[in-house]
Every structure is written in structure tokens, then in C-alpha cells.
Design a protein around this motif. Structure first.
Motif, PDB file in Angstrom:
ATOM      1  N   LEU A 110      69.727 -22.165  10.098  1.00 13.99           N
ATOM      2  CA  LEU A 110      69.033 -22.019   8.821  1.00 13.99           C
ATOM      3  C   LEU A 110      67.878 -21.028   8.909  1.00 13.99           C
ATOM      4  O   LEU A 110      67.596 -20.313   7.945  1.00 13.99           O
ATOM      5  CB  LEU A 110      68.552 -23.383   8.328  1.00 13.99           C
ATOM      6  CG  LEU A 110      69.662 -24.379   7.977  1.00 13.99           C
ATOM      7  CD1 LEU A 110      69.058 -25.705   7.545  1.00 13.99           C
ATOM      8  CD2 LEU A 110      70.577 -23.826   6.923  1.00 13.99           C
ATOM      9  N   SER A 142      69.484 -17.597   8.894  1.00 14.07           N
ATOM     10  CA  SER A 142      69.983 -17.345   7.543  1.00 14.07           C
ATOM     11  C   SER A 142      68.852 -17.038   6.570  1.00 14.07           C
ATOM     12  O   SER A 142      68.961 -16.135   5.736  1.00 14.07           O
ATOM     13  CB  SER A 142      70.779 -18.552   7.060  1.00 14.07           C
ATOM     14  OG  SER A 142      71.168 -18.385   5.737  1.00 14.07           O
ATOM     15  N   ASN A 183      75.104 -20.097   6.128  1.00 14.55           N
ATOM     16  CA  ASN A 183      74.803 -21.445   5.622  1.00 14.55           C
ATOM     17  C   ASN A 183      76.064 -22.259   5.414  1.00 14.55           C
ATOM     18  O   ASN A 183      76.113 -23.430   5.781  1.00 14.55           O
ATOM     19  CB  ASN A 183      74.016 -21.369   4.318  1.00 14.55           C
ATOM     20  CG  ASN A 183      72.560 -21.118   4.545  1.00 14.55           C
ATOM     21  OD1 ASN A 183      72.033 -21.396   5.599  1.00 14.55           O
ATOM     22  ND2 ASN A 183      71.907 -20.574   3.541  1.00 14.55           N
TER      23      ASN A 183
END
Length: 104
Positions: free
Chosen positions: A10, A13, A47
Motif C-alpha cells: 500500500l 501504491s 492495490n
């Protein structure tokens, strides 16, 4: 892969997403804006795959949606490059602020 948690994916990303947004908003060249849009789409793919791997490892919905986004992105790039080439042939520049032919 055992010691890499979902937070690592995450973070990568999120960095890609904000880099793409920054590049899209600050650049004036159509090609670099297109590359920034691809960064945004690739951050979404990370994701999809990461959340699918950590929450539902037995299903493949994340990979399916990532492949769908990759296909849509390929079509988007083909159309955008065709428009950019056509615009360059007509106006001889691809600077967003100097091109006002697309308005009419």
C-alpha cells in the motif's frame, strides 16, 4: 514474500499514485501526462493484487480486475497516442498550454 506485509504494497501504491497525480497536474507535455496516467492505473493494479492476496488468497478476482485495467490502459494509450500524433501533425507541438485547436 513471507515478511512483506500489505502495508508495504500500500505504501508503494500510494507513492505511485501521488507521483502520477503530481506529474499529471504539473506537466505540460501530453506524453508525460499520459505516462502519469499510466502510473495512476498501475498503482490501482498493485492495490487490486495485494488486497486479493492478503484477504482472499483462494480467489483470483484481484488479478482478474488488474488484467482488465491493463487491457483498458492499453486501449487508452493507443487512442491517446493516435490523437497526439494527429495533433502534432496539424499543429507541430504537443504542449498543452499552447494547443487550443482541440477546443473547436
Amino acid at each position: 514474500m513471507e515478511n512483506i506485509s500489505i502495508q508495504h504494497f500500500l505504501i508503494v501504491s500510494t507513492l505511485m499514485l501521488f507521483t502520477g497525480i503530481y506529474g499529471f497536474l504539473t506537466r505540460k507535455n501530453l506524453i508525460t501526462m499520459l505516462m502519469s496516467a499510466e502510473l495512476i492505473l498501475n498503482s490501482v493494479n498493485i492495490n487490486f493484487v495485494a488486497v486479493n492476496k492478503f484477504l482472499y488468497p483462494e480467489n483470483l478476482q484481484g488479478q482478474f480486475f488488474a488484467m482488465f485495467v491493463i487491457g483498458i490502459a492499453a486501449v487508452e494509450v493507443a487512442v491517446a497516442i493516435a490523437i497526439i500524433i494527429s495533433l502534432y501533425r496539424k499543429v507541430r507541438m504537443i504542449d498543452v498550454e499552447k494547443v487550443n485547436e482541440m477546443k473547436y
